[in-house]
Design a protein around this motif. Structure first.
Motif, PDB file in Angstrom:
ATOM      1  N   UNK A  14       0.662  -1.078  -0.095  1.00  0.00           N
ATOM      2  CA  UNK A  14      -0.014   0.041   0.173  1.00  0.00           C
ATOM      3  C   UNK A  14       0.789   1.236   0.207  1.00  0.00           C
ATOM      4  N   UNK A  15       0.415   2.370  -0.507  1.00  0.00           N
ATOM      5  CA  UNK A  15       1.041   3.677  -0.512  1.00  0.00           C
ATOM      6  C   UNK A  15       0.101   4.589  -0.186  1.00  0.00           C
ATOM      7  N   UNK A  16       0.381   5.295   0.748  1.00  0.00           N
ATOM      8  CA  UNK A  16      -0.183   6.304   1.369  1.00  0.00           C
ATOM      9  C   UNK A  16       0.241   7.673   0.945  1.00  0.00           C
ATOM     10  N   UNK A  17      -0.641   8.264   0.001  1.00  0.00           N
ATOM     11  CA  UNK A  17      -0.188   9.457  -0.615  1.00  0.00           C
ATOM     12  C   UNK A  17      -0.878  10.831   0.094  1.00  0.00           C
ATOM     13  N   UNK A  78      -3.171   5.665   7.669  1.00  0.00           N
ATOM     14  CA  UNK A  78      -2.418   4.433   7.603  1.00  0.00           C
ATOM     15  C   UNK A  78      -3.421   3.249   7.724  1.00  0.00           C
ATOM     16  N   UNK A  79      -4.414   3.419   9.061  1.00  0.00           N
ATOM     17  CA  UNK A  79      -5.401   2.561   9.411  1.00  0.00           C
ATOM     18  C   UNK A  79      -6.261   2.221   8.315  1.00  0.00           C
ATOM     19  N   UNK A  80      -6.751   3.505   7.654  1.00  0.00           N
ATOM     20  CA  UNK A  80      -7.421   3.354   6.348  1.00  0.00           C
ATOM     21  C   UNK A  80      -6.827   2.433   5.204  1.00  0.00           C
ATOM     22  N   UNK A  81      -5.599   2.707   4.991  1.00  0.00           N
ATOM     23  CA  UNK A  81      -4.986   2.205   3.797  1.00  0.00           C
ATOM     24  C   UNK A  81      -4.648   0.571   4.251  1.00  0.00           C
ATOM     25  N   UNK A  82      -4.583   0.266   5.653  1.00  0.00           N
ATOM     26  CA  UNK A  82      -4.426  -1.327   5.884  1.00  0.00           C
ATOM     27  C   UNK A  82      -5.729  -1.917   5.842  1.00  0.00           C
ATOM     28  N   UNK A  89       0.372  -6.336   4.978  1.00  0.00           N
ATOM     29  CA  UNK A  89       1.273  -5.610   3.818  1.00  0.00           C
ATOM     30  C   UNK A  89       1.985  -4.766   3.921  1.00  0.00           C
ATOM     31  N   UNK A  90       3.257  -4.575   3.459  1.00  0.00           N
ATOM     32  CA  UNK A  90       3.969  -3.285   3.666  1.00  0.00           C
ATOM     33  C   UNK A  90       3.681  -1.971   3.315  1.00  0.00           C
ATOM     34  N   UNK A  91       3.656  -1.098   3.640  1.00  0.00           N
ATOM     35  CA  UNK A  91       3.160   0.241   3.137  1.00  0.00           C
ATOM     36  C   UNK A  91       4.207   1.175   3.096  1.00  0.00           C
ATOM     37  N   UNK A  92       4.097   2.056   2.356  1.00  0.00           N
ATOM     38  CA  UNK A  92       4.892   3.288   2.279  1.00  0.00           C
ATOM     39  C   UNK A  92       4.177   4.539   2.505  1.00  0.00           C
ATOM     40  N   UNK A  93       4.907   5.870   2.392  1.00  0.00           N
ATOM     41  CA  UNK A  93       4.148   7.068   2.145  1.00  0.00           C
ATOM     42  C   UNK A  93       4.947   7.850   1.145  1.00  0.00           C
ATOM     43  N   UNK A  94       3.960   8.489   0.503  1.00  0.00           N
ATOM     44  CA  UNK A  94       4.832   9.504  -0.766  1.00  0.00           C
ATOM     45  C   UNK A  94       3.801  10.834  -0.491  1.00  0.00           C
ATOM     46  N   UNK A  95       4.694  11.960  -0.296  1.00  0.00           N
ATOM     47  CA  UNK A  95       4.041  13.031  -0.164  1.00  0.00           C
ATOM     48  C   UNK A  95       4.731  14.144  -0.811  1.00  0.00           C
ATOM     49  N   UNK A  96       3.693  15.220  -1.111  1.00  0.00           N
ATOM     50  CA  UNK A  96       4.048  16.353  -1.862  1.00  0.00           C
ATOM     51  C   UNK A  96       4.046  17.603  -1.163  1.00  0.00           C
ATOM     52  N   UNK A  97       4.905  18.423  -1.439  1.00  0.00           N
ATOM     53  CA  UNK A  97       5.184  19.761  -0.646  1.00  0.00           C
ATOM     54  C   UNK A  97       5.043  19.460   0.892  1.00  0.00           C
TER      55      UNK A  97
END
Length: 223
Positions: A14-17, A78-82, A89-97
């Motif tokens: 999963x990716x948290x944007x 992250x809770x929603x993502x999981x 599942x392995x999860x990561x975070x991608x952020x802008x600004x």
């Protein structure tokens, strides 16, 4: 904003944007869709709307100055993502600004993520990482001509991560200003902010490769 992903990764991941300071705007939605498309089949949820700039920026400043609170807010995502990707599942975070700052804050606060990516994000913090505290892999994609995140922040971040013993990397894009992924940024409308197609394309490719490796290694470690 969350995106559960499968495809190139060896197992569901999963990716948290995380959106920028303008809130949940068209740019944030487009980037989430971009990541979801990269890892089809996928689901992408983006509830809510962007608020007025003054109100949003006040909230951004408050969260920036309270890393623990920012981490709690992001971890709720992250809770929603999981719930989509699965609890293991392995999860990561991608952020802008601002979202890039949030992703790095999550890593500094030892959130349960395998990787954090900051794309034209803020690098300074009021709560620096301590030795051994950062377990997530970090990727920072930074515009060399970004006046909003000056080189002093880059140097400070480098020193911080070296002292913490983190697994980190930095890519700088020559000539790129702040917000270089914002395709609809109008030249001169916001000083120091401009779209840069080369930096946009290269940073997305670099982040995708970085996350693919992080997910692959996380899956191997779990076996």
């Amino acid at each position: 904003m969350t995106s559960s992903v499968s495809g190139p990764s060896p197992a569901p991941a999963g990716i948290l944007v995380i959106h920028g300071g303008a809130g949940l705007d068209d740019h944030a939605r487009a980037q989430a869709a971009r990541w979801a498309t990269r890892y089809m089949p996928a689901t992408c949820t983006a509830p809510g709307v962007a608020g007025d700039r003054e109100r949003v920026m006040a909230k951004v400043a408050a969260l920036r100055d309270d890393p623990a609170r920012l981490n709690r807010r992001a971890s709720a995502g992250l809770d929603v993502l999981r719930s989509h990707a699965g609890p293991d599942a392995p999860v990561a975070a991608v952020g802008y600004c601002f979202g890039g700052l949030a992703a790095l804050t999550m890593a500094r606060q030892a959130a349960p993520i395998v990787a954090a990516v900051s794309i034209h994000g803020g690098l300074a913090t009021v709560s620096p990482a301590t030795p051994g505290s950062v377990s997530a892999r970090l990727l920072v994609c930074h515009g060399a001509a970004d006046p909003h995140v000056p080189f002093a922040q880059v140097e400070g971040f480098s020193d911080e991560m070296e002292a913490a013993g983190a697994d980190w990397q930095l890519i700088m894009y020559g000539g790129a200003q702040h917000g270089f992924t914002h395709t609809h940024a109008r030249p001169g409308e916001t000083p120091g902010v401009a779209y840069d197609e080369v930096a946009d394309t290269r940073s997305f490719a670099a982040a995708a490769d970085f996350l693919a490796t992080a997910f692959t290694d996380a899956a191997a470690d779990a076996q």
